[in-house]
Design a protein around this motif. Structure first.
Motif, PDB file in Angstrom:
ATOM      1  N   GLN A   1       0.826  -1.203   0.000  1.00  0.00           N
ATOM      2  CA  GLN A   1       0.000   0.000   0.000  1.00  0.00           C
ATOM      3  C   GLN A   1       0.862   1.257   0.000  1.00  0.00           C
ATOM      4  OE1 GLN A   1      -3.490   0.047   2.589  1.00  0.00           O
ATOM      5  NE2 GLN A   1      -3.219  -2.126   2.989  1.00  0.00           N
ATOM      6  N   LEU A   2       1.985   1.228   0.725  1.00  0.00           N
ATOM      7  CA  LEU A   2       2.875   2.392   0.749  1.00  0.00           C
ATOM      8  C   LEU A   2       3.573   2.576  -0.589  1.00  0.00           C
ATOM      9  CD1 LEU A   2       4.458   1.925   4.291  1.00  0.00           C
ATOM     10  CD2 LEU A   2       2.794   3.661   3.611  1.00  0.00           C
ATOM     11  N   ALA A   3       3.831   1.467  -1.288  1.00  0.00           N
ATOM     12  CA  ALA A   3       4.495   1.574  -2.588  1.00  0.00           C
ATOM     13  C   ALA A   3       3.594   2.239  -3.617  1.00  0.00           C
ATOM     14  CB  ALA A   3       4.922   0.194  -3.069  1.00  0.00           C
ATOM     15  N   ASN A   4       2.282   2.096  -3.446  1.00  0.00           N
ATOM     16  CA  ASN A   4       1.340   2.768  -4.342  1.00  0.00           C
ATOM     17  C   ASN A   4       1.204   4.228  -3.906  1.00  0.00           C
ATOM     18  OD1 ASN A   4       0.738   0.432  -5.849  1.00  0.00           O
ATOM     19  ND2 ASN A   4      -0.667  -0.256  -4.263  1.00  0.00           N
ATOM     20  N   ALA A   5       1.961   5.082  -4.540  1.00  0.00           N
ATOM     21  CA  ALA A   5       1.995   6.479  -4.109  1.00  0.00           C
ATOM     22  C   ALA A   5       0.684   7.201  -4.372  1.00  0.00           C
ATOM     23  CB  ALA A   5       3.136   7.211  -4.823  1.00  0.00           C
ATOM     24  N   HIS A   6      -0.102   6.731  -5.290  1.00  0.00           N
ATOM     25  CA  HIS A   6      -1.344   7.418  -5.627  1.00  0.00           C
ATOM     26  C   HIS A   6      -2.485   6.418  -5.684  1.00  0.00           C
ATOM     27  CE1 HIS A   6       0.383   5.920  -9.389  1.00  0.00           C
ATOM     28  NE2 HIS A   6      -0.838   5.847  -9.852  1.00  0.00           N
ATOM     29  N   GLU A   7      -3.670   6.907  -5.429  1.00  0.00           N
ATOM     30  CA  GLU A   7      -4.853   6.063  -5.510  1.00  0.00           C
ATOM     31  C   GLU A   7      -5.328   5.969  -6.947  1.00  0.00           C
ATOM     32  OE1 GLU A   7      -7.695   7.680  -2.828  1.00  0.00           O
ATOM     33  OE2 GLU A   7      -6.797   6.756  -1.063  1.00  0.00           O
TER      34      GLU A   7
ATOM     35  N   ASP B   1     -22.328 -11.453  -6.557  1.00  0.00           N
ATOM     36  CA  ASP B   1     -21.764 -10.103  -6.561  1.00  0.00           C
ATOM     37  C   ASP B   1     -20.254 -10.125  -6.329  1.00  0.00           C
ATOM     38  OD1 ASP B   1     -24.104  -8.697  -7.133  1.00  0.00           O
ATOM     39  OD2 ASP B   1     -24.729  -8.683  -5.034  1.00  0.00           O
ATOM     40  N   LEU B   2     -19.622  -8.932  -6.295  1.00  0.00           N
ATOM     41  CA  LEU B   2     -18.161  -8.824  -6.279  1.00  0.00           C
ATOM     42  C   LEU B   2     -17.629  -8.056  -5.078  1.00  0.00           C
ATOM     43  CD1 LEU B   2     -17.789  -7.809 -10.047  1.00  0.00           C
ATOM     44  CD2 LEU B   2     -17.677 -10.129  -9.099  1.00  0.00           C
ATOM     45  N   GLU B   3     -18.334  -8.082  -3.953  1.00  0.00           N
ATOM     46  CA  GLU B   3     -17.929  -7.282  -2.802  1.00  0.00           C
ATOM     47  C   GLU B   3     -16.535  -7.672  -2.302  1.00  0.00           C
ATOM     48  OE1 GLU B   3     -19.827  -5.971   1.483  1.00  0.00           O
ATOM     49  OE2 GLU B   3     -19.849  -8.076   0.934  1.00  0.00           O
ATOM     50  N   GLN B   4     -16.245  -8.956  -2.192  1.00  0.00           N
ATOM     51  CA  GLN B   4     -14.949  -9.389  -1.679  1.00  0.00           C
ATOM     52  C   GLN B   4     -13.816  -8.944  -2.595  1.00  0.00           C
ATOM     53  OE1 GLN B   4     -14.455 -10.703   1.316  1.00  0.00           O
ATOM     54  NE2 GLN B   4     -16.673 -10.504   1.615  1.00  0.00           N
ATOM     55  N   PHE B   5     -14.038  -8.985  -3.882  1.00  0.00           N
ATOM     56  CA  PHE B   5     -13.038  -8.514  -4.829  1.00  0.00           C
ATOM     57  C   PHE B   5     -12.814  -7.010  -4.676  1.00  0.00           C
ATOM     58  CE2 PHE B   5     -11.808  -7.430  -9.349  1.00  0.00           C
ATOM     59  CZ  PHE B   5     -10.524  -7.931  -9.239  1.00  0.00           C
ATOM     60  N   GLY B   6     -13.897  -6.268  -4.453  1.00  0.00           N
ATOM     61  CA  GLY B   6     -13.771  -4.832  -4.238  1.00  0.00           C
ATOM     62  C   GLY B   6     -12.956  -4.505  -3.001  1.00  0.00           C
ATOM     63  N   LYS B   7     -13.118  -5.293  -1.925  1.00  0.00           N
ATOM     64  CA  LYS B   7     -12.343  -5.066  -0.702  1.00  0.00           C
ATOM     65  C   LYS B   7     -10.859  -5.330  -0.937  1.00  0.00           C
ATOM     66  CE  LYS B   7     -16.051  -6.064   2.614  1.00  0.00           C
ATOM     67  NZ  LYS B   7     -16.514  -6.979   3.700  1.00  0.00           N
ATOM     68  N   GLU B   8     -10.545  -6.367  -1.707  1.00  0.00           N
ATOM     69  CA  GLU B   8      -9.144  -6.649  -2.000  1.00  0.00           C
ATOM     70  C   GLU B   8      -8.526  -5.560  -2.857  1.00  0.00           C
ATOM     71  OE1 GLU B   8      -7.213  -8.913  -0.821  1.00  0.00           O
ATOM     72  OE2 GLU B   8      -8.734  -9.953   0.348  1.00  0.00           O
ATOM     73  N   LEU B   9      -9.301  -5.001  -3.771  1.00  0.00           N
ATOM     74  CA  LEU B   9      -8.809  -3.876  -4.568  1.00  0.00           C
ATOM     75  C   LEU B   9      -8.542  -2.665  -3.684  1.00  0.00           C
ATOM     76  CD1 LEU B   9     -11.141  -4.113  -7.699  1.00  0.00           C
ATOM     77  CD2 LEU B   9      -8.720  -4.719  -7.594  1.00  0.00           C
ATOM     78  N   ALA B  10      -9.448  -2.396  -2.751  1.00  0.00           N
ATOM     79  CA  ALA B  10      -9.292  -1.236  -1.863  1.00  0.00           C
ATOM     80  C   ALA B  10      -8.047  -1.369  -1.002  1.00  0.00           C
ATOM     81  CB  ALA B  10     -10.537  -1.081  -0.993  1.00  0.00           C
ATOM     82  N   ARG B  11      -7.696  -2.594  -0.600  1.00  0.00           N
ATOM     83  CA  ARG B  11      -6.478  -2.796   0.191  1.00  0.00           C
ATOM     84  C   ARG B  11      -5.241  -2.375  -0.577  1.00  0.00           C
ATOM     85  NH1 ARG B  11      -6.080  -8.727   2.197  1.00  0.00           N
ATOM     86  NH2 ARG B  11      -4.185  -7.851   3.104  1.00  0.00           N
TER      87      ARG B  11
ATOM     88  N   LYS C   1      -5.232   0.210  -2.665  1.00  0.00           N
ATOM     89  CA  LYS C   1      -5.518   1.590  -3.075  1.00  0.00           C
ATOM     90  C   LYS C   1      -6.039   1.657  -4.506  1.00  0.00           C
ATOM     91  CE  LYS C   1      -2.471   3.963   0.164  1.00  0.00           C
ATOM     92  NZ  LYS C   1      -1.383   4.942   0.340  1.00  0.00           N
ATOM     93  N   ILE C   2      -6.770   0.635  -4.904  1.00  0.00           N
ATOM     94  CA  ILE C   2      -7.492   0.661  -6.174  1.00  0.00           C
ATOM     95  C   ILE C   2      -8.964   0.807  -5.819  1.00  0.00           C
ATOM     96  CG2 ILE C   2      -7.998  -0.568  -8.309  1.00  0.00           C
ATOM     97  CD1 ILE C   2      -5.398  -2.103  -7.967  1.00  0.00           C
TER      98      ILE C   2
ATOM     99  N   ILE D   1      -5.037  -9.329 -13.561  1.00  0.00           N
ATOM    100  CA  ILE D   1      -5.698  -8.732 -14.719  1.00  0.00           C
ATOM    101  C   ILE D   1      -5.898  -7.235 -14.515  1.00  0.00           C
ATOM    102  CG2 ILE D   1      -7.886  -8.661 -15.979  1.00  0.00           C
ATOM    103  CD1 ILE D   1      -8.074 -11.698 -15.606  1.00  0.00           C
ATOM    104  N   VAL D   2      -6.370  -6.837 -13.325  1.00  0.00           N
ATOM    105  CA  VAL D   2      -6.617  -5.415 -13.070  1.00  0.00           C
ATOM    106  C   VAL D   2      -5.310  -4.624 -13.085  1.00  0.00           C
ATOM    107  CG1 VAL D   2      -7.400  -3.766 -11.327  1.00  0.00           C
ATOM    108  CG2 VAL D   2      -8.767  -5.790 -11.825  1.00  0.00           C
ATOM    109  N   ASN D   3      -4.256  -5.133 -12.440  1.00  0.00           N
ATOM    110  CA  ASN D   3      -2.978  -4.418 -12.425  1.00  0.00           C
ATOM    111  C   ASN D   3      -2.426  -4.235 -13.832  1.00  0.00           C
ATOM    112  OD1 ASN D   3      -2.256  -3.709  -9.690  1.00  0.00           O
ATOM    113  ND2 ASN D   3      -2.079  -5.888  -9.249  1.00  0.00           N
ATOM    114  N   TRP D   4      -2.584  -5.246 -14.671  1.00  0.00           N
ATOM    115  CA  TRP D   4      -2.109  -5.103 -16.046  1.00  0.00           C
ATOM    116  C   TRP D   4      -2.946  -4.083 -16.808  1.00  0.00           C
ATOM    117  CZ3 TRP D   4      -4.292  -6.503 -20.906  1.00  0.00           C
ATOM    118  CH2 TRP D   4      -3.410  -6.420 -21.982  1.00  0.00           C
ATOM    119  N   LEU D   5      -4.246  -4.103 -16.616  1.00  0.00           N
ATOM    120  CA  LEU D   5      -5.121  -3.186 -17.350  1.00  0.00           C
ATOM    121  C   LEU D   5      -4.873  -1.726 -16.978  1.00  0.00           C
ATOM    122  CD1 LEU D   5      -8.464  -5.217 -17.281  1.00  0.00           C
ATOM    123  CD2 LEU D   5      -7.097  -4.652 -19.302  1.00  0.00           C
ATOM    124  N   ILE D   6      -4.507  -1.462 -15.721  1.00  0.00           N
ATOM    125  CA  ILE D   6      -4.261  -0.071 -15.305  1.00  0.00           C
ATOM    126  C   ILE D   6      -2.778   0.281 -15.402  1.00  0.00           C
ATOM    127  CG2 ILE D   6      -6.286  -0.063 -13.803  1.00  0.00           C
ATOM    128  CD1 ILE D   6      -4.468  -0.396 -11.426  1.00  0.00           C
TER     129      ILE D   6
END
Length: 448
Positions: free
Chosen positions: A145-151, A172-182, A184-185, A389-394
């Motif tokens: 999380q600290l390495a991700n300087a920006h949200e 639904d995708l709530e658990q996936f959303g929580k992992e993304l938030a951890r 800073k996505i 997949i998300v990290n590659w897409l962004i």
């Protein structure tokens, strides 16, 4: 007599020489041990060694890291924390560790809102993460999380009965959303019936299978977004009826029916609609990925021969798979003479193209949205695949191969034979040895 004295003298000199050599060797080893360290992890699961993911993350953080532990001096856990941090310091010399007794600095402790149990503060580039418990998994995730300087912001299309990123239902995708938030996505939702365009702060648009058709102006907005080079993730399904226009825009289409996987029976899965993937193509998303992923109901994908995108299949179904267009009766069959498509069948595609001569547009289409749902995201490597997949897409390629969980396996699994041998040893062998040795000592003493 003189010969005997000379022999004894030589023996004494020889013993003295050997003693001096032995003491010199011991002293030399003691000196070397103060200057150099040699360690070996002999545990079966490398439990005393940092995971490759943690090592890679440390290599991507060039600036100093400061770890401050607020904990009372008499706590024995201090030494355990120090041992853990030493593993990190071996790979990052500019990582520092300091212990502070909260009782010695009460004002600072109150200002930092540190409770009686203490806390661990991790500082990097002026940002701080606070932990109340530390192990490799929690510390590496804090560093991530600290390495991700920006949200970063990604947008989920809503308003048509899609899978909700904040929904608690199984699909639904709530658990996936929580992992993304951890990481800073941040996930935001958008209803294009009320907004005229995709938000400018969005690095990615995510679309899941809608239950009702999109409006004409919504389709126009999405087409414009794709035309301008926006990154896109499409999680479709075998029965997705309202994504045909978008798929045609991407030069991709779903084969009729769902994939049936005849190889899943070997893994104890009787439902052939579950697709297991254990081998992956050579792509940035799947590089170094060796964990099995499960797709409960997947559609086979096919690219048009003439496409504006450079397409690569990320992974396929097994050789013993086929498309099933009729009703599923739960029985696994494999008919090589059938007119249906036979495996291996592409389950996911990664599309790229250059827009405006410099920007690379990235798109991923997966023939199943269930693999990231609340019901299935915890299965084997599904979560890690979704994060990759998300990290590659962004365009966060440096974080692609850092898994969601970095802690090594701490469980001990024994076979029935091993349990029987250990039980027999403790309950029978060791007591007999103790009794036998006691009897032997008693007989020896009695004979004196």
């Amino acid at each position: 007599m003189k010969i005997s004295q000379r022999i004894h003298q030589r023996i004494r000199l020889k013993n003295l020489f050997l003693t001096l050599v032995l003491l010199s060797a011991i002293g030399g080893l003691a000196w070397l041990s103060n200057r150099y360290t040699l360690e070996a992890d002999i545990t079966a699961n490398a439990g005393n060694t940092l995971s490759p993911a943690s090592i890679k993350l440390l290599a991507s953080m060039p600036d100093p890291i400061a770890i401050t532990v607020y904990m009372k001096a008499d706590q024995p856990i201090r030494s355990q924390i120090a041992q853990l941090i030493d593993r990190y310091k071996r790979h990052k010399p500019n990582l520092s560790l300091a212990f502070i007794d909260p009782d010695a600095q009460p004002e600072k402790t109150r200002a930092l809102n540190i409770g009686a149990a203490g806390a661990i503060l991790v500082d990097y580039q002026g940002r701080t993460e606070k932990l109340t418990f530390v192990d490799e998994s929690s510390l590496t995730n804090a560093l991530l999380q600290l390495a991700n300087a920006h949200e970063r912001w990604i947008t989920f299309l809503t308003g048509h009965g899609e899978r909700a990123i904040d929904g608690q239902a199984n699909f639904d995708l709530e658990q996936f959303g929580k992992e993304l938030a951890r990481r800073k996505i941040n996930a935001q939702t958008i209803n294009l019936a009320t907004l005229p365009a995709i938000p400018d702060n969005s690095a990615l648009l995510v679309m899941t299978a809608p239950a009702v058709p999109l409006l004409a102006n919504e389709i126009e907005i999405i087409n414009r977004y794709v035309e301008q080079g926006g990154n896109l993730l499409v999680l479709t399904d075998p029965d997705a009826k309202h994504l045909d226009i978008l798929e045609q825009r991407l030069d991709i289409h779903r084969l009729p029916g769902a994939i049936m996987d005849g190889s899943t029976k070997l893994y104890g899965i009787t439902d052939p609609s579950f697709v297991l993937v254990a081998e992956y193509a050579q792509h940035a998303v799947t590089q170094g990925f060796q964990t099995t992923t499960i797709y409960p109901a997947a559609a086979a994908l096919e690219m048009d021969a003439e496409s504006n995108f450079q397409a690569e299949a990320l992974f396929d179904s097994a050789q013993q798979s086929w498309t099933e267009t009729g009703p599923i009766n739960g029985e696994v069959r494999f008919d090589a003479d059938s007119d249906e498509k036979q495996g291996p069948l592409p389950v996911a595609y990664a599309l790229t193209r250059t827009v405006n001569g410099k920007n690379q547009q990235r798109i991923v289409v997966v023939g199943d949205g269930d693999f990231l749902s609340n019901a299935y995201i915890g299965n084997v490597g599904n979560l890690d695949m979704g994060l990759r997949i998300v990290n590659w897409l962004i365009h966060e390629d440096q974080f692609i191969d850092i898994p969601a969980k970095t802690a090594t396996d701490k469980t001990l699994q024994l076979t029935e034979t091993s349990v029987a041998v250990i039980g027999f040893g403790f309950l029978v062998v060791i007591p007999l040895l103790l009794a036998g040795s006691g009897f032997f000592v008693w007989r020896k003493r009695k004979q004196r």
